[in-house]
Design an enzyme around this catalytic site. Structure first.
Site, mmCIF file in Angstrom:
data_model
loop_
_atom_site.group_PDB
_atom_site.id
_atom_site.type_symbol
_atom_site.label_atom_id
_atom_site.label_comp_id
_atom_site.label_asym_id
_atom_site.label_seq_id
_atom_site.Cartn_x
_atom_site.Cartn_y
_atom_site.Cartn_z
ATOM 1 N N GLU B 277 0.817 -1.202 0.000
ATOM 2 C CA GLU B 277 0.000 0.000 0.000
ATOM 3 C C GLU B 277 0.858 1.262 0.000
ATOM 4 O O GLU B 277 0.536 2.251 -0.666
ATOM 5 C CB GLU B 277 -0.935 -0.004 1.218
ATOM 6 N N GLU B 280 2.073 1.775 -3.377
ATOM 7 C CA GLU B 280 0.979 2.323 -4.175
ATOM 8 C C GLU B 280 0.822 3.822 -3.904
ATOM 9 O O GLU B 280 0.654 4.629 -4.831
ATOM 10 C CB GLU B 280 -0.301 1.573 -3.791
ATOM 11 N N CYS B 297 -8.477 -1.995 3.898
ATOM 12 C CA CYS B 297 -8.326 -3.098 4.861
ATOM 13 C C CYS B 297 -9.652 -3.503 5.459
ATOM 14 O O CYS B 297 -9.817 -4.631 5.894
ATOM 15 C CB CYS B 297 -7.441 -2.695 6.031
ATOM 16 N N SER B 317 -7.395 1.681 -2.376
ATOM 17 C CA SER B 317 -6.179 0.918 -2.632
ATOM 18 C C SER B 317 -6.584 -0.428 -3.220
ATOM 19 O O SER B 317 -7.593 -1.012 -2.837
ATOM 20 C CB SER B 317 -5.443 0.708 -1.313
ATOM 21 N N LYS B 356 -15.547 -9.593 8.082
ATOM 22 C CA LYS B 356 -14.512 -10.460 7.512
ATOM 23 C C LYS B 356 -15.109 -11.770 7.023
ATOM 24 O O LYS B 356 -14.566 -12.425 6.142
ATOM 25 C CB LYS B 356 -13.436 -10.750 8.558
ATOM 26 N N GLU B 359 -16.201 -10.870 3.695
ATOM 27 C CA GLU B 359 -15.039 -10.671 2.823
ATOM 28 C C GLU B 359 -14.454 -12.012 2.370
ATOM 29 O O GLU B 359 -14.125 -12.185 1.194
ATOM 30 C CB GLU B 359 -13.967 -9.864 3.569
ATOM 31 N N GLU B 364 -13.621 -12.453 -5.292
ATOM 32 C CA GLU B 364 -12.289 -11.878 -5.559
ATOM 33 C C GLU B 364 -11.218 -12.513 -4.668
ATOM 34 O O GLU B 364 -10.029 -12.380 -4.940
ATOM 35 C CB GLU B 364 -12.289 -10.364 -5.300
ATOM 36 N N CYS B 501 -10.465 -1.497 14.739
ATOM 37 C CA CYS B 501 -10.732 -2.913 15.007
ATOM 38 C C CYS B 501 -10.852 -3.227 16.495
ATOM 39 O O CYS B 501 -11.556 -4.159 16.870
ATOM 40 C CB CYS B 501 -9.644 -3.778 14.388
#
Lengths: 152, 572
Positions: B277, B280, B297, B317, B356, B359, B364, B501
């Protein structure tokens, strides 16, 4: 059609929600998911909020009206003379609950407070035509007559 | 200004609610709908106190204290009223406490116990409503809902999502989605904050205990587990230790006792994320790419962006989240070096997060049809698993995680708190641009629980604008500023949950804000003490690039560690 209704409400805020919903129902007969999404985008409101408001009021329906719209009066006089049993029978005959529409789209059932025909109690109205002093038995025949009716 | 509480004179400040005064005075008044720092609704009536002048019961959460107010907090009338409300709430509540996920941790159960409700005096009509299991993360059981409205408020006011609301009227009112759709097609971002504030078991997470236990039994499977940075500082309180205590060592030992073959630390994945990142970021800043670069994230934020802020998708990102990067490396490089077939690895992650779970099942996040992560445990579920396996956590000797995916820098560890990703990224971006390490690693402006933080960092000639937000409402405000032309920010860290988190929707149920603060402070403490403070100085990260990935943003990095996001159609 919803978008046409919304053109009548340019640059309005959330306080116009209910008049908009009433207008849409007048035009379309009911409130669809697509309509409410469009209203949400127009007023910048989440659909869940709109649905929350709309379900608070008895006047809004979320299924299209059937070909025959059955209104059953649950006002005081009708209640005293047994409209609750009539409603039960209607729900059983049509296999729908209040405010629902049959799968074939033929009948929709709406419970209304008082249609102002207490002298005819218990009373139902089908597409505006009143049927007086109905009973669980007589209702069977009435529904049957509409079921067998040829397209008119 | 003074008020009289139970015949004693007590100081009160202007604009303070009666409840705030009572809490400060150490008088516990029960509440079911109250949420700290949010507008009171007075919906549950549990916090009533008796106004001795008017003789009325007033809701302490929504009444402002005024000079001369005279109240009783536990008069017979008050306690009777609270008991009656509890009994009414219980009258249509399912009688399945023993089987409820919130058994022993339920506010309704506790209240009923505190108020000595020992029999069912009132029997109400039970509402038969279907359980919504459509979401990958969250299960809604409307029968257990007591209509306190906390979830509705959090979802709208903190998360700017508002996928649920009160639907219907009177005794038919329920909390539901528009048209009673499944959560999976709504704008729910799976953050789980609704679960965190729910007083009962009406909102819980989807669990995968059965699959995990089966995998642990299966001799053909190599079962790998990784834990997010926030986990080690969040479970102590569930085992009678103080808030925020770091139990990393004994936690590793406990995981091995359960039978997991490899114990990895997602903070390694966080280091890897930072490598990619920050590369990037530097690339976009120096070569005129799309700015500001926004972190990806947080799967809650990513879904929010896809559906609610698609105009910012190009700013996101392309990095996968640390957990997913770690999952991808586990089932590629790690599997290859250990001579394990990719499909024979069962990869579990422990996350402070319910999103999560969503996710991990995104298309993907797979390689050749194999998921990078097979099951996600929330912190709560992990605690349950430890207890299920009969492990006495406190008696264990600390152990260290397995390498190569178990060694981290403290920058990776900082991911657990709001602002941590930004700090970690700045450390490595600074090194990437100047070739040197920062002299002072700490960025105090980014270190607190505030919903929004901003700072400027000097890197050579460049003044890097950095913003950090947590809570999607705060994110929306910032994004609106950028839409309106603000262009002095280069890098934005967005976390859906308040506090990042450490305050995640998968964390132990605890409304005490002190718990979140202590977890954050421990992460800072770890960063102070550790010797490797930047991701690029993690020797195992350096080795991974030498042996496998080459450079950040290399072709293989792009294949395994990066992804892309698209506009998502949901019911908004």
């Amino acid at each position: 059609m919803t978008s046409e209704v919304l053109t009548k409400y340019p640059e309005v805020g959330r306080d116009s929600l209910i008049p908009i919903l009433q207008d849409i129902q007048d035009v379309e007969g009911w409130l669809s998911e697509e309509s409410l999404s469009e209203v949400g985008r127009h007023l910048n409101l989440p659909v869940s909020k709109i649905y929350g408001v709309a379900t608070f009021y008895n006047q809004f329906r979320f299924q299209p009206k059937g070909k025959y719209h059955v209104q059953i009066c649950r006002g005081t006089a009708c209640h005293v003379l047994g409209s609750s049993n009539v409603q039960k029978k209607l729900e059983q005959l049509l296999k729908v609950k209040a405010d629902e529409t049959t799968k074939d789209g033929k009948f929709s059932l709406e419970v209304v407070a008082c249609i102002g025909a207490c002298g005819l109690a218990p009373v139902i109205s089908v597409n505006g035509k009143f049927h007086a002093k109905v009973t669980p038995d007589s209702i069977k025949k009435i529904i049957k007559s509409y079921k067998s009716k040829k397209d008119d | 200004m003074t008020i009289t509480v139970n015949d004693k004179i007590v100081e009160a400040k202007a604009n303070e609610t009666v409840l705030d005064v009572l809490t400060r005075e150490g008088i516990k008044v029960p509440t079911l709908c109250h949420l700290k720092d949010m507008l009171p609704t007075g919906a549950c009536r549990m916090c009533v106190v008796e106004d001795m002048d008017s003789g009325n019961l007033i809701t302490s959460c929504s009444s402002t204290a005024y000079d001369g107010l005279n109240i009783k907090t536990h008069s017979p009338r008050v306690t009777e009223s609270r008991k009656m409300i509890t009994e009414l709430l219980l009258s249509n509540h399912p009688d399945d406490c023993l089987y409820c996920v919130r058994n022993m941790n339920c506010e309704l159960q506790n209240l009923s116990n505190d108020l000595c409700v020992t029999e069912r005096r009132i029997s109400g009509l039970k509402n038969k409503l279907p359980i919504d299991r459509t979401s990958a993360s969250i299960i809604r059981d409307p029968e257990k809902c007591i209509l306190c409205g906390r979830c509705v408020r959090v979802c709208e006011e903190v998360m700017d999502v508002a996928c649920i609301d009160f639907v219907g009227r009177g005794n038919k009112t329920i909390v539901s989605t528009a048209f009673h759709n499944g959560l999976n097609v709504t704008s729910c971002i799976n953050c789980g904050q609704c679960i965190a504030v729910c007083p009962t078991g009406a909102l819980t997470e989807q669990n995968h205990f059965t699959e995990i236990k089966e995998a642990l039994q299966d001799k053909t499977k190599t079962v790998v587990i990784q834990y997010a940075p926030a986990i080690t500082v969040s479970i102590a309180e569930e085992f009678g230790m103080p808030y925020g205590e770091d139990v990393n060592g004994i936690m590793n030992a406990a995981i091995r006792k359960m039978g997991f073959d490899y114990v990895f630390d997602t903070s390694f994945g966080a280091d890897l994320t930072i490598m990619e990142e920050s590369a990037e970021l530097v690339d976009r800043v120096l070569n005129g790419g799309k700015l500001p670069l926004i972190t990806s994230c947080c799967p809650g934020w990513v879904k929010y962006a896809e559906q609610t802020a698609p105009d910012f998708i190009d700013n996101l990102s392309s990095c996968k989240s640390p957990a997913q990067m770690q999952g991808a490396i586990t089932k590629s490089h790690f599997a290859n070096t250990q001579n394990i077939k990719h499909e024979d690895i069962y990869s579990v992650s422990i996350m402070p997060c319910t999103a999560k779970k969503f996710e991990a099942q995104r298309k993907e996040m797979t390689q050749n049809g194999i998921s990078d992560i097979d099951a996600v445990l929330t912190t709560r579920e992990f605690v349950k698993l430890i207890k299920m396996y009969g492990i006495d956590l406190i008696s264990l000797n600390p152990e260290i995680a397995d390498n190569p995916l178990g060694t981290r820098s403290s920058a990776g560890k900082l991911f657990g708190a709001t602002g941590g990703v930004a700090e970690a990224a700045i450390r490595t971006a600074y090194h990437r641009i100047t070739g040197e390490d920062l002299i002072e690693f700490k960025i105090p402006a980014l270190r607190c629980l505030k919903g929004r933080k901003e700072t400027k960092v000097k890197i050579g000639d460049l003044e890097l604008g950095v913003a950090v937000v947590n809570g999607m409402s705060n994110a929306r405000e910032l994004l609106d500023e950028i839409r309106n032309g603000r262009d002095d920010i280069h890098f934005i860290e967005i976390m859906a949950c308040p506090g990042g988190c450490v305050g995640g929707g998968g964390q132990p149920i605890n409304l005490d804000p002190e718990a979140v603060r202590k977890r954050m402070l421990t992460l800072y403490d770890i960063d102070n003490k550790d010797s490797i403070k930047a991701s690029h100085n993690n020797p195992y990260i350096q080795k991974l690039y030498r042996d496998f990935l080459g450079e950040p943003l290399s072709e293989i990095s792009h294949k395994l560690l990066h992804t892309h996001y698209e506009k998502r159609d949901v019911i908004l």
